[in-house]
Design a protein around this motif. Structure first.
Motif, PDB file in Angstrom:
ATOM      1  N   LEU A  62       0.964  -1.215   0.138  1.00 19.82           N
ATOM      2  CA  LEU A  62       0.027  -0.175   0.118  1.00 19.82           C
ATOM      3  C   LEU A  62       0.844   1.357  -0.030  1.00 19.82           C
ATOM      4  CD1 LEU A  62      -2.622  -1.375   2.761  1.00 19.82           C
ATOM      5  CD2 LEU A  62      -2.437  -1.601   0.526  1.00 19.82           C
ATOM      6  N   ARG A  63       0.699   2.015  -0.940  1.00 19.24           N
ATOM      7  CA  ARG A  63       1.638   3.215  -1.121  1.00 19.24           C
ATOM      8  C   ARG A  63       0.820   4.326  -1.106  1.00 19.24           C
ATOM      9  NH1 ARG A  63       4.116  -0.213   0.402  1.00 19.24           N
ATOM     10  NH2 ARG A  63       5.735  -1.415  -1.018  1.00 19.24           N
ATOM     11  N   PHE A  64       0.719   5.270  -0.104  1.00 22.05           N
ATOM     12  CA  PHE A  64       0.162   6.570   0.156  1.00 22.05           C
ATOM     13  C   PHE A  64       1.318   7.599   0.150  1.00 22.05           C
ATOM     14  CE2 PHE A  64      -2.169   3.177   2.733  1.00 22.05           C
ATOM     15  CZ  PHE A  64      -3.379   3.133   2.209  1.00 22.05           C
ATOM     16  N   ASP A  65       1.708   8.026  -1.044  1.00 25.22           N
ATOM     17  CA  ASP A  65       2.719   8.455  -1.371  1.00 25.22           C
ATOM     18  C   ASP A  65       2.360   9.132  -2.758  1.00 25.22           C
ATOM     19  OD1 ASP A  65       5.041  10.031  -1.373  1.00 25.22           O
ATOM     20  OD2 ASP A  65       6.251   7.850  -1.872  1.00 25.22           O
ATOM     21  N   PRO A  66       2.096  10.411  -3.088  1.00 24.87           N
ATOM     22  CA  PRO A  66       2.230  11.373  -1.907  1.00 24.87           C
ATOM     23  C   PRO A  66       0.941  11.689  -1.115  1.00 24.87           C
ATOM     24  CG  PRO A  66       2.002  12.635  -4.060  1.00 24.87           C
ATOM     25  CD  PRO A  66       2.095  10.877  -4.349  1.00 24.87           C
ATOM     26  N   LEU A  67       1.220  12.097  -0.020  1.00 22.91           N
ATOM     27  CA  LEU A  67      -0.047  12.521   0.926  1.00 22.91           C
ATOM     28  C   LEU A  67      -0.181  13.775   0.298  1.00 22.91           C
ATOM     29  CD1 LEU A  67       1.027  11.207   4.430  1.00 22.91           C
ATOM     30  CD2 LEU A  67      -0.506  10.258   2.938  1.00 22.91           C
ATOM     31  N   ILE A  68      -1.582  14.282   0.271  1.00 30.08           N
ATOM     32  CA  ILE A  68      -1.963  15.498  -0.309  1.00 30.08           C
ATOM     33  C   ILE A  68      -2.639  16.292   0.713  1.00 30.08           C
ATOM     34  CG2 ILE A  68      -3.159  16.665  -2.109  1.00 30.08           C
ATOM     35  CD1 ILE A  68      -0.673  15.196  -3.109  1.00 30.08           C
ATOM     36  N   HIS A  69      -2.166  17.422   0.901  1.00 25.03           N
ATOM     37  CA  HIS A  69      -2.838  18.388   1.999  1.00 25.03           C
ATOM     38  C   HIS A  69      -4.027  19.076   1.192  1.00 25.03           C
ATOM     39  CE1 HIS A  69      -3.552  21.763   4.740  1.00 25.03           C
ATOM     40  NE2 HIS A  69      -3.059  20.663   5.602  1.00 25.03           N
ATOM     41  N   GLY A  70      -4.875  19.364   1.758  1.00 25.60           N
ATOM     42  CA  GLY A  70      -6.300  20.062   1.363  1.00 25.60           C
ATOM     43  C   GLY A  70      -7.354  20.115   2.222  1.00 25.60           C
ATOM     44  N   LYS A  71      -8.559  20.647   1.716  1.00 30.87           N
ATOM     45  CA  LYS A  71      -9.772  20.747   2.766  1.00 30.87           C
ATOM     46  C   LYS A  71     -10.100  19.486   2.794  1.00 30.87           C
ATOM     47  CE  LYS A  71     -14.350  22.299   2.584  1.00 30.87           C
ATOM     48  NZ  LYS A  71     -15.736  22.433   1.799  1.00 30.87           N
ATOM     49  N   ASP A  72     -10.552  19.310   4.244  1.00 35.30           N
ATOM     50  CA  ASP A  72     -10.874  18.110   4.744  1.00 35.30           C
ATOM     51  C   ASP A  72      -9.805  16.820   4.697  1.00 35.30           C
ATOM     52  OD1 ASP A  72     -13.268  19.335   5.465  1.00 35.30           O
ATOM     53  OD2 ASP A  72     -14.338  18.848   3.478  1.00 35.30           O
ATOM     54  N   TRP A  73      -8.849  17.048   4.640  1.00 25.89           N
ATOM     55  CA  TRP A  73      -7.675  15.990   4.320  1.00 25.89           C
ATOM     56  C   TRP A  73      -7.550  14.749   5.553  1.00 25.89           C
ATOM     57  CZ3 TRP A  73      -4.120  14.462   7.382  1.00 25.89           C
ATOM     58  CH2 TRP A  73      -3.541  15.427   8.664  1.00 25.89           C
ATOM     59  N   LYS A  74      -8.169  15.184   6.569  1.00 27.62           N
ATOM     60  CA  LYS A  74      -7.895  14.014   7.668  1.00 27.62           C
ATOM     61  C   LYS A  74      -9.242  13.200   7.369  1.00 27.62           C
ATOM     62  CE  LYS A  74      -5.773  16.456  11.479  1.00 27.62           C
ATOM     63  NZ  LYS A  74      -5.991  17.036  12.896  1.00 27.62           N
ATOM     64  N   GLU A  75     -10.385  13.882   7.315  1.00 23.28           N
ATOM     65  CA  GLU A  75     -11.756  12.780   6.722  1.00 23.28           C
ATOM     66  C   GLU A  75     -11.487  12.075   5.584  1.00 23.28           C
ATOM     67  OE1 GLU A  75     -11.888  16.147   7.430  1.00 23.28           O
ATOM     68  OE2 GLU A  75     -12.680  16.134   9.510  1.00 23.28           O
ATOM     69  N   LEU A  76     -10.851  12.601   4.554  1.00 20.03           N
ATOM     70  CA  LEU A  76     -10.705  11.963   3.462  1.00 20.03           C
ATOM     71  C   LEU A  76      -9.722  10.720   3.658  1.00 20.03           C
ATOM     72  CD1 LEU A  76     -10.380  14.969   0.982  1.00 20.03           C
ATOM     73  CD2 LEU A  76     -12.312  13.281   1.173  1.00 20.03           C
ATOM     74  N   TYR A  77      -8.435  10.962   4.245  1.00 20.87           N
ATOM     75  CA  TYR A  77      -7.542  10.066   4.432  1.00 20.87           C
ATOM     76  C   TYR A  77      -8.071   8.853   5.429  1.00 20.87           C
ATOM     77  CZ  TYR A  77      -3.996  11.718   1.384  1.00 20.87           C
ATOM     78  OH  TYR A  77      -3.248  11.889   0.169  1.00 20.87           O
ATOM     79  N   GLN A  78      -8.905   9.308   6.581  1.00 26.90           N
ATOM     80  CA  GLN A  78      -9.394   8.244   7.325  1.00 26.90           C
ATOM     81  C   GLN A  78     -10.284   7.491   6.702  1.00 26.90           C
ATOM     82  OE1 GLN A  78     -11.002   9.779  10.880  1.00 26.90           O
ATOM     83  NE2 GLN A  78     -11.776   8.181  11.842  1.00 26.90           N
ATOM     84  N   GLU A  79     -11.234   7.874   5.882  1.00 25.24           N
ATOM     85  CA  GLU A  79     -12.178   7.048   4.855  1.00 25.24           C
ATOM     86  C   GLU A  79     -11.374   6.277   4.096  1.00 25.24           C
ATOM     87  OE1 GLU A  79     -15.437   7.991   1.556  1.00 25.24           O
ATOM     88  OE2 GLU A  79     -15.321   9.385   2.961  1.00 25.24           O
ATOM     89  N   LEU A  80     -10.338   6.679   3.298  1.00 22.14           N
ATOM     90  CA  LEU A  80      -9.618   5.805   2.593  1.00 22.14           C
ATOM     91  C   LEU A  80      -9.079   4.742   3.375  1.00 22.14           C
ATOM     92  CD1 LEU A  80      -8.170   5.032  -0.039  1.00 22.14           C
ATOM     93  CD2 LEU A  80      -6.494   6.838   0.530  1.00 22.14           C
ATOM     94  N   LEU A  81      -8.426   4.845   4.274  1.00 24.09           N
ATOM     95  CA  LEU A  81      -7.715   4.019   5.250  1.00 24.09           C
ATOM     96  C   LEU A  81      -8.701   2.851   5.760  1.00 24.09           C
ATOM     97  CD1 LEU A  81      -5.093   6.201   7.027  1.00 24.09           C
ATOM     98  CD2 LEU A  81      -4.327   4.434   5.358  1.00 24.09           C
ATOM     99  N   GLU A  82      -9.610   3.355   6.264  1.00 17.83           N
ATOM    100  CA  GLU A  82     -10.774   2.379   6.692  1.00 17.83           C
ATOM    101  C   GLU A  82     -11.295   1.463   5.591  1.00 17.83           C
ATOM    102  OE1 GLU A  82     -13.769   4.671   8.671  1.00 17.83           O
ATOM    103  OE2 GLU A  82     -12.416   5.441  10.339  1.00 17.83           O
ATOM    104  N   THR A  83     -11.467   1.943   4.371  1.00 18.50           N
ATOM    105  CA  THR A  83     -11.874   1.448   3.284  1.00 18.50           C
ATOM    106  C   THR A  83     -10.915   0.258   3.032  1.00 18.50           C
ATOM    107  OG1 THR A  83     -13.070   2.973   2.458  1.00 18.50           O
ATOM    108  CG2 THR A  83     -12.792   1.349   0.920  1.00 18.50           C
ATOM    109  N   VAL A  84      -9.729   0.730   2.823  1.00 15.86           N
ATOM    110  CA  VAL A  84      -8.604  -0.164   2.422  1.00 15.86           C
ATOM    111  C   VAL A  84      -8.590  -1.499   3.280  1.00 15.86           C
ATOM    112  CG1 VAL A  84      -6.130  -0.459   2.144  1.00 15.86           C
ATOM    113  CG2 VAL A  84      -7.242   1.586   1.107  1.00 15.86           C
ATOM    114  N   PHE A  85      -8.453  -1.076   4.671  1.00  7.39           N
ATOM    115  CA  PHE A  85      -8.141  -2.200   5.712  1.00  7.39           C
ATOM    116  C   PHE A  85      -9.223  -2.860   5.892  1.00  7.39           C
ATOM    117  CE2 PHE A  85      -4.603   0.780   6.766  1.00  7.39           C
ATOM    118  CZ  PHE A  85      -3.471   0.051   6.312  1.00  7.39           C
ATOM    119  N   LYS A  86     -10.571  -2.611   5.636  1.00  8.76           N
ATOM    120  CA  LYS A  86     -11.617  -3.462   5.656  1.00  8.76           C
ATOM    121  C   LYS A  86     -11.593  -4.457   4.434  1.00  8.76           C
ATOM    122  CE  LYS A  86     -15.452  -1.117   4.782  1.00  8.76           C
ATOM    123  NZ  LYS A  86     -16.514  -0.329   4.933  1.00  8.76           N
TER     124      LYS A  86
END
Length: 181
Positions: free
Chosen positions: A79-103
Motif C-alpha cells: 500500500l503506497r500512500f505517497d504522496p499524501l496531499i494536503h487540502g480541505k478535509d484531508w483528515k476525513e478523506l484519508y481516514q475514510e480511505l484507510l478504513e476502506t482499504v483495511f476493511k
C-alpha cells in the motif's frame, strides 16, 4: 514484460521485486502461481483527490477491488500512500480511505505500507511548474526546504503522524515506512 520478469525472479527467490502500479491489469499475476518475493504495490489517495490529479487512471475503488482479488490469489500487496496531499478535509478523506482499504484487503496479504508527503527536487518542481502553472496541486502551501519543494515541516509531520496512527491500528509498525527525499 511482467510475465518475463516473473519468470526471472522465480529463479531468485531471495530477491524481492515490487511492481508499483495504478493499473487494473491483473495478468500475468492472476494466471500464475503467486511468489513470495513479489509485491504488487498500489498508489492510493482519497478518491476526490485522485479524480482531480490522477488523470486517466482507474478509480480508487477499482484499485482496491483489484488488490483484494490479487490478495485472494496469494499475492503480497503493498500500500503506497505517497504522496499524501494536503487540502480541505484531508483528515476525513484519508481516514475514510484507510478504513476502506483495511476493511477490504486481508491484513495477512499486506506486505508493507509506505507514506510520504508531496515533495519534488527543486529543479524538477521548476520544470513541472513551467509546463503546468495552473495545476491545482501547486496551489497548496509549498516551500523550498533545503532544495526540496514540499509542505511546511509542520504540515508534513501532522499528515504523516495522523495517517501513521490510523495505519498502526491495523499493521505492525515494522511494516510501515516513511518516504522522503
Amino acid at each position: 514484460l511482467a510475465k518475463h520478469i516473473l519468470g526471472l525472479f522465480r529463479k531468485y527467490p531471495k530477491i524481492d521485486l515490487e511492481f508499483r502500479t495504478k493499473s487494473l491489469q491483473k495478468e500475468p499475476f492472476i494466471s500464475v502461481k503467486n511468489m513470495d518475493n513479489i509485491i504488487i504495490a498500489y498508489s492510493l489517495m482519497p478518491d476526490i483527490i485522485s479524480s482531480a490529479l490522477d488523470n486517466k487512471t482507474p478509480t480508487i475503488a477499482k484499485r482496491i477491488d483489484n488488490m483484494t482479488n490479487l490478495a485472494s490469489k496469494g499475492w503480497k500487496i503493498g500500500l503506497r500512500f505517497d504522496p499524501l496531499i494536503h487540502g480541505k478535509d484531508w483528515k476525513e478523506l484519508y481516514q475514510e480511505l484507510l478504513e476502506t482499504v483495511f476493511k477490504s484487503i486481508p491484513l495477512s496479504a499486506i506486505h508493507s505500507v509506505s507514506l510520504g508527503s508531496l515533495r519534488f527536487p527543486k529543479q524538477m518542481f521548476k520544470d513541472i511548474f513551467k509546463l503546468y502553472p495552473e495545476e491545482k496541486l501547486f496551489s497548496g502551501p509549498l516551500f523550498n526546504n533545503s532544495g526540496v519543494v514540499s509542505y511546511d515541516q509542520e504540515i508534513e509531520a501532522e499528515m504523516t503522524s495522523f495517517c501513521t496512527k490510523l495505519i498502526n491500528k491495523h499493521i505492525d509498525k515494522s511494516r510501515i515506512f516513511k518516504c522522503s527525499i
